[in-house]
Enzyme design. Structure first.
Site, PDB file in Angstrom:
ATOM      1  N   CYS A   1       1.477  -6.298   3.977  1.00 31.94           N
ATOM      2  CA  CYS A   1       1.353  -4.903   3.781  1.00 31.94           C
ATOM      3  C   CYS A   1       0.709  -4.439   4.824  1.00 31.94           C
ATOM      4  O   CYS A   1       0.997  -4.022   5.938  1.00 31.94           O
ATOM      5  CB  CYS A   1       0.637  -4.920   2.309  1.00 31.94           C
TER       6      CYS A   1
ATOM      7  N   GLU B   1       1.840 -13.229  -2.016  1.00 32.95           N
ATOM      8  CA  GLU B   1       0.597 -14.211  -2.831  1.00 32.95           C
ATOM      9  C   GLU B   1       0.565 -13.389  -4.300  1.00 32.95           C
ATOM     10  O   GLU B   1      -0.248 -14.272  -4.747  1.00 32.95           O
ATOM     11  CB  GLU B   1      -0.544 -13.922  -1.945  1.00 32.95           C
TER      12      GLU B   1
ATOM     13  N   HIS C   1       4.029  -8.345  -1.636  1.00 35.02           N
ATOM     14  CA  HIS C   1       2.946  -9.256  -1.487  1.00 35.02           C
ATOM     15  C   HIS C   1       3.293 -10.491  -2.041  1.00 35.02           C
ATOM     16  O   HIS C   1       3.212 -10.714  -3.323  1.00 35.02           O
ATOM     17  CB  HIS C   1       1.831  -8.658  -2.301  1.00 35.02           C
TER      18      HIS C   1
END
Lengths: 232, 85
Positions: free
Chosen positions: A86, A203, A201
């Protein structure tokens, strides 16, 4: 192996990355302050999401001049593994470490939602645990994720596409392009293959409770690659 | 000598400008139907102290190339004026 998560003023996914790496995947992970030039013997550097320097001027434009980025650039040029997620992707393009630029989303809005991605290339340290053409679910959260590349370089960059936005069935078309990105690009790798930039993302898709575990395979791929030393 | 640099950064032709498009549609809503296109850009005013004008010009150009604009998507223009007390 050791991961290093860079912390810029305004990073806000740094702890998420740190948590996934150190707690979920139980791999050695340290934070690296933006003012430091020492990468603490890390084998993979993660530039996390957020709003470094408040996105002033352009997203990632100021962060690229922080002391740590000199070290990251050198590390990347020596073949070191770097993941920009990002805002981290935006920093890498601003620094010229990855090609192109990330423009404001076509719809003009911040978009935070789950997206489907098609894995275009699994011959990279970041995607080797995926199969080519596989559809994975990883969320996006950005205002400026509209990948732009000068028409002059488009043909060349096609080989560097890692992920593209698609439907749940893997169709890549304008109806499944959340931000207007050229060729539905969600993530690209560098020419040498040691740097990955992606807007989604991973994560945030690393545990079942979050609705998807697909993202953890990005990090697990790096770990596996490192263990097998496939690159050298 | 003190100089004032006025820098304007705009998107290159062909680079999508959602701000411009949104402003245009707002102007249409306000009944400015004659508006065909709006392009949004950035303006910077930089005060600097250097020995002469050509030095100031060189420094402003460097700032534009290095930080104020992203050459992948933007171009810039500037004006330079001497500030007399």
């Amino acid at each position: 192996m050791r991961f290093g998560v860079v912390v810029f003023p305004g990073s806000n996914c740094d702890y998420d990355c740190y948590y996934v790496l150190s707690q979920v995947l139980e791999v050695d992970t340290v934070f690296i302050w933006h003012g430091d030039k020492d990468l603490k013997d890390c084998d993979c550097i993660v530039l996390p999401g957020g709003f470094s320097y408040g996105d002033y001027l352009r997203a990632g434009a100021i962060a690229r001049f922080s002391p740590v980025m000199e070290a990251v650039k050198e590390f990347a040029e020596d073949g070191g593994l770097v993941i920009g997620i990002c805002n981290g992707f935006q920093v890498l393009t601003e620094a010229g470490i990855l090609p192109g630029a990330l423009l404001p989303n076509k719809g003009g809005r911040f978009i935070c939602r789950q997206t489907y991605l098609r894995v275009e290339n699994n011959q990279t340290p970041f995607t080797l645990l995926f199969t080519p053409g596989e559809v994975v679910k990883i969320p996006i959260a950005h205002q400026q994720g509209n990948f732009f590349i000068d028409p002059l370089y488009q043909e060349e960059i096609k080989k560097q596409i890692a992920f593209r936005y698609c439907s749940s069935q893997g169709e890549v078309d304008a109806n499944h392009n959340p931000n207007g990105s050229w060729e539905n690009v969600a993530g690209i790798i560098s020419k040498e293959g040691n740097i990955l930039g992606m807007m989604p993302h991973p994560e945030r898709a690393a545990e079942k409770i979050l609705g998807s575990e697909d993202g953890r395979r990005v990090f697990l791929s790096v770990i596996k690659w490192w263990e097998e030393k496939r690159w050298k | 000598m003190k100089y004032r640099g006025k820098v304007i950064v705009t998107l290159k032709p062909g680079v999508f400008d959602p701000q411009g498009v949104t402003i245009r549609s707002a102007l249409h809503t306000l009944s400015y139907k004659e508006v065909e296109e709006v392009k949004a850009g950035k303006y910077f005013e930089i005060i600097l102290e250097l020995e002469n004008c050509s030095q100031a010009e060189k420094r402003i150009q460097e700032m534009c190339d290095q930080l104020l604009s992203n050459p992948v998507i933007e171009s810039y223009s500037y004006q330079l004026e001497e500030i007399k007390n």
